[in-house]
Design a protein around this motif. Structure first.
Motif, PDB file in Angstrom:
ATOM      1  N   ARG A 144      31.163  23.456  -3.411  1.00  0.00           N
ATOM      2  CA  ARG A 144      30.279  24.302  -4.213  1.00  0.00           C
ATOM      3  C   ARG A 144      30.445  23.915  -5.674  1.00  0.00           C
ATOM      4  N   GLU A 145      29.305  23.809  -6.385  1.00  0.00           N
ATOM      5  CA  GLU A 145      29.403  23.410  -7.785  1.00  0.00           C
ATOM      6  C   GLU A 145      29.868  24.559  -8.657  1.00  0.00           C
ATOM      7  N   LEU A 146      29.441  25.763  -8.299  1.00  0.00           N
ATOM      8  CA  LEU A 146      29.743  26.926  -9.132  1.00  0.00           C
ATOM      9  C   LEU A 146      30.530  27.957  -8.338  1.00  0.00           C
TER      10      LEU A 146
ATOM     11  N   THR B  28      33.982  28.566 -12.927  1.00  0.00           N
ATOM     12  CA  THR B  28      32.767  27.820 -13.266  1.00  0.00           C
ATOM     13  C   THR B  28      31.576  28.692 -12.950  1.00  0.00           C
ATOM     14  N   TYR B  29      30.768  28.919 -13.950  1.00  0.00           N
ATOM     15  CA  TYR B  29      29.603  29.794 -13.792  1.00  0.00           C
ATOM     16  C   TYR B  29      28.361  29.089 -14.310  1.00  0.00           C
ATOM     17  N   GLY B  30      27.215  29.569 -13.870  1.00  0.00           N
ATOM     18  CA  GLY B  30      25.950  28.980 -14.299  1.00  0.00           C
ATOM     19  C   GLY B  30      25.529  29.500 -15.658  1.00  0.00           C
ATOM     20  N   ARG B  31      25.496  30.804 -15.775  1.00  0.00           N
ATOM     21  CA  ARG B  31      25.077  31.406 -17.033  1.00  0.00           C
ATOM     22  C   ARG B  31      26.027  32.516 -17.432  1.00  0.00           C
ATOM     23  N   LEU B  32      26.162  32.641 -18.760  1.00  0.00           N
ATOM     24  CA  LEU B  32      26.946  33.740 -19.310  1.00  0.00           C
ATOM     25  C   LEU B  32      25.946  34.652 -20.006  1.00  0.00           C
TER      26      LEU B  32
ATOM     27  N   ALA C   1      23.047  21.215 -14.641  1.00  0.00           N
ATOM     28  CA  ALA C   1      23.582  21.235 -13.275  1.00  0.00           C
ATOM     29  C   ALA C   1      22.485  21.426 -12.234  1.00  0.00           C
ATOM     30  N   GLY C   2      21.297  21.842 -12.681  1.00  0.00           N
ATOM     31  CA  GLY C   2      20.204  22.056 -11.737  1.00  0.00           C
ATOM     32  C   GLY C   2      20.413  23.275 -10.859  1.00  0.00           C
ATOM     33  N   GLY C   3      21.119  24.253 -11.368  1.00  0.00           N
ATOM     34  CA  GLY C   3      21.419  25.453 -10.594  1.00  0.00           C
ATOM     35  C   GLY C   3      20.242  26.413 -10.566  1.00  0.00           C
TER      36      GLY C   3
END
Lengths: 213, 296
Positions: free
Chosen positions: B219-221, B263-267, B285-287
């Motif tokens: 998993r990326e995130l 690791t998160y996508g958005r804060l 990251a293309g999430g």
């Protein structure tokens, strides 16, 4: 054909087994050369060989990181891994023995202090004799334990007995003869049956050939 | 279930699912349970193998060796490890005739596709118990091939786990990619007798813990969105935002501070009652995208 992952024990035994594999047609270029490389593949023959610590071979095979491997019977008896034991390679022949100082005599009214790298083998052997023991687990230089009075006897593998004699010790009782065994992961065996069978048969022929000599 | 782990000496929790069929067990029940085992394996992976053995044959043969109980146990363990040389060694020190040693070796080496084993199996049958066991395997083989499920089933007499426990058919399932058997079961009338019950039983269990090892995708995130919970933040507002975001299929973690090892996508945070993006790593990251429209 699927690639077989083969774990070999570092050291003299591993070299002897590699000789047999090579003679059986399972060579891996560069395997004998001293280098930092750890894994050697021969895509054509469908094998990937790697060196591991001799006492770790059974773990690699049991957990499936290697499909097959070569390991001493001493380690199989000690750790009792859940693997197939397919062949006695008749290599690395030695004996698991009780050794003690030349003058030592067993006082059966006392608990016997046993120094060893093989606590399970020692426990099983003395349980069979109903002898009360105190196991002292050591990791090396076992021979020194009785000399320093740390233990009464030791349980260890004996090949020539030279180390024992040089230290005033001698073999006392034979526990079990030891030799190298070909083992296989039980799950890998199901999915790579023909490949494992082919290596086993080829090695069995090498063993037979060496016995004739 | 809880099992004692050899290496650590402590109990370990194992998540299992399976069936137990207890009562008057007949051939039909045995076949249905085996078919269920095969189908269960098929649900886990296309690449599976079910190994079936029969204690009536294995113990029938080791019984003929007339060994002391402890030595017979060692022979059974050797059979379980396909250890032909080990069997020979134990038998020779107990003066078992060579011809009998040959028969045990042959049993260990008889494994593989059902029809291939069935062609050789008759020569193992000595006496009624073994003949009944052979007959049962013949029935199982026929039922499996009629159901079209015989292709991935093997007969293999090295399946001898827990010999005090199982008596009739006994089986183990493997799927490609797992180093140990994922399914185990068999007929265990002996356990029922031990518990004072006069009936038969058969069942199997799938080890669910092992299945997680099949999925090795990275998993990326850790989490799609980290939502900051500032001092004095309205809890109702936070909760409403979390619900709104999770309903979009996003994972949300509410944190008081920006977490260090996550690791998160958005804060995001609340600013004047609106959601505001402080940091966005999803663009490169293309999430998943943050839903448009923010929060009312």
């Amino acid at each position: 054909m699927q690639v077989l992952n083969i774990a070999l024990p570092k050291g003299r035994l591993g070299n002897q087994v590699y000789d047999m594999l090579e003679a059986a047609g399972y060579d891996a270029p560069g395997f004998r050369e001293k280098s930092r490389k750890l894994i050697f593949a021969n895509e054509e023959k469908g094998v990937r060989l790697f060196w591991v610590n001799p006492s770790d071979v059974a773990i690699y095979v049991e957990r499936g990181a290697a499909d097959i491997g070569v390991v001493g019977k001493d380690i199989l008896l000690e750790s009792n891994p859940n693997v197939y034991e397919l062949l006695d390679l008749k290599l690395g022949i030695c004996r698991m023995m009780v050794d003690g100082m030349k003058k030592w005599r067993d006082h059966t009214e006392r608990t016997l202090r046993v120094a060893t790298k093989f606590p399970n083998i020692a426990r099983q052997y003395y349980e069979g004799k109903s002898r009360d023991i105190d196991i002292i687990k050591l990791n090396g230089s076992i021979e020194i334990a009785p000399i320093l009075g740390l233990s009464d006897v030791i349980v260890d593998i004996v090949e020539t007995g030279n180390t024992l004699r040089a230290n005033g010790l001698e073999p006392k009782e034979l526990i079990v003869p030891i030799s190298a065994r070909l083992i296989a992961n039980k799950a890998a065996f199901q999915f790579k049956t023909t490949e494992v069978e082919a290596v086993t048969t080829a090695l069995a022929e090498q063993v037979a050939k060496q016995e004739q000599q | 279930v809880y099992r004692l782990e050899q290496s650590s000496g402590t109990f370990r929790e194992i998540l299992q699912t399976g069936i137990e069929c207890i009562g008057d067990i007949g051939s039909y029940d045995v076949c249905e349970v085996i078919l269920l085992a095969v189908k269960s394996l098929g649900q886990i992976s296309e690449d599976y193998i079910l190994n079936i053995s029969h204690m009536g044959i294995v113990r029938g043969l080791t019984g003929l060796l007339q060994l002391p109980e402890e030595e017979e146990k060692l022979v059974l363990r050797c059979i379980g490890n396909k250890n032909v040389h080990g069997v020979a060694e134990i038998c020779r020190r107990n003066e078992v005739p060579e011809e009998m040693i040959e028969r045990v070796s042959a049993l260990i080496q008889t494994y593989g596709p059902i029809d291939r084993v069935l062609r050789k199996i008759d020569r193992f049958a000595v006496g009624n118990t073994m003949q009944r066991a052979v007959d049962e395997l013949l029935v199982i083989g026929r039922v499996l091939s009629e159901a079209g499920l015989d292709e991935r089933v093997r007969f293999d007499f090295s399946v001898v786990n827990n010999m005090g426990y199982y008596n009739g058919v006994i089986f183990q399932g493997f799927v490609s990619g797992l180093a140990t058997s994922v399914l185990a079961g068999g007929r265990y009338d002996n356990l029922m007798i031990k518990m004072g019950k006069k009936c038969g039983a058969i069942g199997f269990a799938v080890n669910l813990d092992l299945l997680s090892e099949l999925d090795r995708t990275e998993r990326e995130l850790d989490v799609d969105i980290v939502l900051l919970d500032r001092p004095g933040e309205s809890l109702e507002q936070l909760n409403e935002a979390v619900r709104y975001l999770t309903e979009q299929g996003l994972s949300v973690s509410v944190q008081k501070n920006v977490p260090e090892n996550l690791t998160y996508g958005r804060l995001i945070e609340f600013f004047d009652g609106e959601l505001r993006v402080l940091e966005d790593r999803t663009a490169q990251a293309g999430g998943p995208k943050l839903p448009e429209g923010g929060e009312a």
